[in-house]
Design an enzyme around this catalytic site. Structure first.
Site, short mmCIF file in Angstrom:
data_model
loop_
_atom_site.label_atom_id
_atom_site.label_comp_id
_atom_site.label_asym_id
_atom_site.label_seq_id
_atom_site.Cartn_x
_atom_site.Cartn_y
_atom_site.Cartn_z
N CYS A 85 0.82 -1.22 0.00
CA CYS A 85 0.00 0.00 0.00
C CYS A 85 0.85 1.27 0.00
CB CYS A 85 -0.98 0.00 1.17
SG CYS A 85 -0.21 0.00 2.80
N HIS A 138 -1.99 1.01 7.06
CA HIS A 138 -2.52 0.94 5.70
C HIS A 138 -2.84 2.35 5.21
CE1 HIS A 138 -4.08 -1.33 2.32
NE2 HIS A 138 -5.14 -0.52 2.31
N HIS A 154 -5.66 1.46 -3.41
CA HIS A 154 -4.73 0.95 -2.41
C HIS A 154 -4.30 -0.45 -2.82
CE1 HIS A 154 -7.80 -1.66 -0.30
NE2 HIS A 154 -8.54 -0.93 -1.12
#
Length: 182
Positions: A85, A138, A154
């Site tokens: 990510c 993340h 992502h």
């Protein structure tokens, strides 16, 4: 002696006050109450850049990120062979000459923190997806905002580089903050 004690007390109180700021996890939820019901309301906010070149840069960053759609997940990866990510975000911004830290946690300290109602295309969304550790792990890049919600690109460990909606329960539950770095 009294003045020194007073100054010391003020200093200790100030340190305590500033140290506690930002330690709680806050979310901004837009709701609408009508006839005893509460429902989520998604609002569309137009991006009004102060400089036209910023808008072009944002579009280029988003275009670069979308070129990686479908790329498989690879921890530490930063190319078409695989990426994680933060690698996706790092490479997408770097293509436009914007250097960001390499990890999602470090990225979450960059730029200006935003309320969800302020989020625009090109902003970053940060998440805590590990229920055992309360740390940002993340990141996603906002690629679209419409009446149905906020969409971000992502790299998912299971599906690779994809576009998801912040309205999805999993992402909404794990959302921590949004930031603008451009």
């Amino acid at each position: 002696m009294g003045r020194v004690l007073l100054k010391s007390s003020i200093l200790i109180f100030s340190i305590f006050l500033f140290a506690s700021c930002g330690s709680s996890r806050s979310r901004v939820v837009t709701t609408k109450k009508e006839a005893g019901r509460t429902e989520k309301v998604t609002q569309v906010y137009d991006r009004t850049p102060s400089v036209e070149s910023e808008d072009k840069t944002v579009n280029k960053v988003v275009r670069t990120a979308k070129k990686f759609e479908g790329t498989k997940y690879k921890y530490g990866g930063t190319d078409k062979k695989g990426m994680d990510c933060s690698g996706l975000i790092y490479v997408s911004f770097l293509e436009e000459g914007i250097s960001l830290p390499r990890t999602s946690r470090a990225m979450s300290l960059e730029g200006k923190r935003l309320y969800l109602k302020e989020v625009n295309v090109g902003d970053l969304l940060f998440f805590e997806t590990n229920k055992n550790r309360k740390v940002i792990n993340h990141v996603g890049l906002v690629v679209e905002i419409d009446d149905d919600g906020i969409y971000f690109i992502h790299s998912s460990t299971s599906k690779g580089v994809i576009i998801s909606s912040l309205s999805e329960t999993y992402w909404y539950k794990n959302f921590v903050m949004a930031r603008r770095v451009i």
